[in-house]
Scaffold this active site. Structure first.
Site, PDB file in Angstrom:
ATOM      1  CB  SER A 157      -0.860   0.000   1.268  1.00  0.00           C
ATOM      2  OG  SER A 157      -1.551   1.216   1.416  1.00  0.00           O
ATOM      3  CE1 TYR A 170      -4.134  -2.112   5.238  1.00  0.00           C
ATOM      4  CE2 TYR A 170      -3.336   0.082   4.668  1.00  0.00           C
ATOM      5  CZ  TYR A 170      -3.818  -1.159   4.287  1.00  0.00           C
ATOM      6  OH  TYR A 170      -3.974  -1.438   2.938  1.00  0.00           O
TER       7      TYR A 170
HETATM    8  N1  LIG Z   1      -8.608  -0.822  -1.524  1.00  0.00           N
HETATM    9  C1  LIG Z   1      -7.624  -0.013  -1.244  1.00  0.00           C
HETATM   10  O1  LIG Z   1      -7.792   1.222  -1.235  1.00  0.00           O
HETATM   11  C2  LIG Z   1      -6.264  -0.584  -0.930  1.00  0.00           C
HETATM   12  C3  LIG Z   1      -5.181   0.294  -0.920  1.00  0.00           C
HETATM   13  C4  LIG Z   1      -3.920  -0.192  -0.634  1.00  0.00           C
HETATM   14  C5  LIG Z   1      -3.738  -1.543  -0.388  1.00  0.00           C
HETATM   15  N2  LIG Z   1      -4.808  -2.383  -0.369  1.00  0.00           N
HETATM   16  C6  LIG Z   1      -4.550  -3.807  -0.076  1.00  0.00           C
HETATM   17  O2  LIG Z   1      -5.199  -4.625  -1.005  1.00  0.00           O
HETATM   18  C7  LIG Z   1      -5.393  -5.917  -0.433  1.00  0.00           C
HETATM   19  C8  LIG Z   1      -6.808  -6.378  -0.777  1.00  0.00           C
HETATM   20  O3  LIG Z   1      -7.737  -5.519  -0.135  1.00  0.00           O
HETATM   21  P1  LIG Z   1      -9.017  -4.944  -0.887  1.00  0.00           P
HETATM   22  O4  LIG Z   1      -8.841  -3.495  -0.990  1.00  0.00           O
HETATM   23  O5  LIG Z   1      -9.303  -5.718  -2.095  1.00  0.00           O
HETATM   24  O6  LIG Z   1     -10.124  -5.169   0.232  1.00  0.00           O
HETATM   25  P2  LIG Z   1     -11.277  -6.243   0.393  1.00  0.00           P
HETATM   26  O7  LIG Z   1     -12.260  -6.133  -0.712  1.00  0.00           O
HETATM   27  O8  LIG Z   1     -11.759  -6.074   1.780  1.00  0.00           O
HETATM   28  O9  LIG Z   1     -10.528  -7.637   0.226  1.00  0.00           O
HETATM   29  C9  LIG Z   1      -9.738  -8.186   1.235  1.00  0.00           C
HETATM   30  C10 LIG Z   1      -9.702  -9.688   1.003  1.00  0.00           C
HETATM   31  O10 LIG Z   1      -8.826 -10.275   1.993  1.00  0.00           O
HETATM   32  C11 LIG Z   1      -9.527 -11.364   2.556  1.00  0.00           C
HETATM   33  N3  LIG Z   1      -9.029 -11.690   3.883  1.00  0.00           N
HETATM   34  C12 LIG Z   1      -8.955 -10.913   5.003  1.00  0.00           C
HETATM   35  N4  LIG Z   1      -8.447 -11.613   6.029  1.00  0.00           N
HETATM   36  C13 LIG Z   1      -8.213 -12.869   5.553  1.00  0.00           C
HETATM   37  C14 LIG Z   1      -7.702 -14.050   6.115  1.00  0.00           C
HETATM   38  N5  LIG Z   1      -7.350 -14.118   7.410  1.00  0.00           N
HETATM   39  N6  LIG Z   1      -7.577 -15.145   5.323  1.00  0.00           N
HETATM   40  C15 LIG Z   1      -7.923 -15.101   4.029  1.00  0.00           C
HETATM   41  N7  LIG Z   1      -8.448 -14.022   3.434  1.00  0.00           N
HETATM   42  C16 LIG Z   1      -8.581 -12.922   4.193  1.00  0.00           C
HETATM   43  C17 LIG Z   1     -10.984 -10.948   2.569  1.00  0.00           C
HETATM   44  O11 LIG Z   1     -11.805 -12.075   2.757  1.00  0.00           O
HETATM   45  P3  LIG Z   1     -13.353 -11.954   3.220  1.00  0.00           P
HETATM   46  O12 LIG Z   1     -14.151 -11.679   1.976  1.00  0.00           O
HETATM   47  O13 LIG Z   1     -13.649 -13.282   3.831  1.00  0.00           O
HETATM   48  O14 LIG Z   1     -13.443 -10.821   4.207  1.00  0.00           O
HETATM   49  C18 LIG Z   1     -11.072 -10.338   1.177  1.00  0.00           C
HETATM   50  O15 LIG Z   1     -11.190 -11.349   0.214  1.00  0.00           O
HETATM   51  C19 LIG Z   1      -5.112  -5.779   1.061  1.00  0.00           C
HETATM   52  O16 LIG Z   1      -3.857  -6.343   1.354  1.00  0.00           O
HETATM   53  C20 LIG Z   1      -5.091  -4.270   1.269  1.00  0.00           C
HETATM   54  O17 LIG Z   1      -4.281  -3.891   2.348  1.00  0.00           O
HETATM   55  C21 LIG Z   1      -6.059  -1.936  -0.640  1.00  0.00           C
END
Ligand SMILES: NC(=O)c1ccc[n+]([C@@H]2O[C@H](COP(=O)([O-])OP(=O)(O)OC[C@H]3O[C@@H](n4cnc5c(N)ncnc54)[C@H](OP(=O)(O)O)[C@@H]3O)[C@@H](O)[C@H]2O)c1
Length: 296
Positions: A157, A170
């Site tokens: 991130s 985070y």
């Molecule tokens: N969106 C942003 O603005 C942003 C920015 C920078 C970085 N990121 C990074 O992108 C990555 C994906 O996040 P996202 O934005 O796509 O959010 P998201 O839609 O909330 O997706 C997160 C995913 O991680 C899964 N997860 C969480 N804990 C887990 C565990 N213990 N075991 C297996 N799966 C788990 C969730 O599963 P469930 O469906 O079961 O909850 C979901 O599939 C993360 O690492 C986040 O830090 C996101």
């Protein structure tokens, strides 16, 4: 060698000779879901892991609409179930013969002012966003070492390069991931393995809603930062969040690149934040952040 042939050569493999295999964590929503579909559209066989198979419907629908359902093998993995990770990876190698790309994506955000966070809340954040990535990577490395190839893509991130207000835990977990990955990359370069950090800005996914865990003190109203926290939450709600498909497309491009860089920032806001951090004297920079986020 016999054991390796049984697992790596994979008599049960459904893979065609030219088909590469990718493993994605956290495929049930957001960047992980979109990346799974993009990789499949790019010809990869994708093992899409998620902690709750009851949440696979969105992925199944997206894969069917893109015509790639046959390319995706959905499997259960909670990345914080550390004891289960080695057997999980072994079963992937047994059934598909190899792992060419690992996308460490699963993550969530703990929110609340640093002063208010309980140690156990910070540890929970590190378990998923840092230690789980380490554990899955360590489980995949022997296979990549044997193949003398592989891409390990960490979804980090901009918060891993720039401390962000009210998500200190985070940020810290992503800074840890950045440091670990920089070191790992230097260690495994000579083995033909590429380690890459993808650093998104703000994208519209469940991490802003369903997958935010508020620190207990912010929830129960005992935080001395309550008023500032509420002002900040309003400001954060207004931040523009972009379509995460660009992150997924970038990851698919990196997966096909034989010689990727260490870091890929993605999103205009991420580029601006990093530029401001580097260009402005720190004191000016923090005044600007306080003004934008209304925390002064
Ligand atoms: N969106 C942003 O603005 C942003 C920015 C920078 C970085 N990121 C990074 O992108 C990555 C994906 O996040 P996202 O934005 O796509 O959010 P998201 O839609 O909330 O997706 C997160 C995913 O991680 C899964 N997860 C969480 N804990 C887990 C565990 N213990 N075991 C297996 N799966 C788990 C969730 O599963 P469930 O469906 O079961 O909850 C979901 O599939 C993360 O690492 C986040 O830090 C996101």
């Amino acid at each position: 060698m016999g054991l390796y042939c049984a697992t790596i050569c994979g008599t049960k493999s459904h893979m065609t000779a030219s088909e590469k295999v990718a493993l994605v964590t956290g495929s049930s929503s957001g960047i992980g879901l979109l990346t799974t579909v993009e990789l499949a559209k790019n010809g990869f066989k994708v093992v899409a892991s998620m902690r709750d198979l009851g949440r696979r419907e969105r992925l199944d629908q997206a894969a069917a609409s893109a015509g790639v359902a046959g390319q995706i093998d959905v499997r259960q993995l909670d990345v914080t179930n550390f004891d289960a990770i080695p057997a999980f990876v072994q079963s992937v190698v047994r059934d598909h013969g190899r792992v060419d790309v690992l996308v460490n994506n699963a993550g969530f955000a703990v929110a609340g002012f640093a002063e208010d966070m309980k140690l156990e809340e910070i540890r929970t954040q590190f378990e998923t966003n840092f230690f789980a990535h380490v554990a899955v990577t360590q489980a995949v490395l022997p296979t990549m070492r044997h193949q003398h190839s592989g891409h390990i893509i960490m979804v980090s991130s901009i918060a891993g390069l720039h401390g962000s207000v009210s998500v200190s835990s985070y940020s810290a977990s992503k800074f840890a991931l950045e440091g670990w990955s920089e070191s790992l990359r230097m260690e495994v370069n000579a083995l033909g393995i590429k380690v890459v950090l993808v650093e998104p800005g703000s994208f519209q996914t469940d991490i802003w809603t369903r997958n935010v865990m508020m620190g207990q003190k912010a929830v129960d109203g005992t935080s001395p930062n309550r008023a500032r926290g509420e002002r900040m939450r309003d400001a954060i709600q207004k931040i523009r969040k972009r379509d995460p498909i660009v992150v997924a497309q970038l990851i698919a491009r990196i997966a096909r690149d034989p010689n990727p860089r260490l870091r890929y920032l993605v999103g205009q806001d991420a580029h601006i934040q990093l530029w401001l951090k580097r260009a402005l004297p720190w004191k000016w920079h923090e005044k600007l952040v306080a003004k934008v986020l209304k925390i002064d």
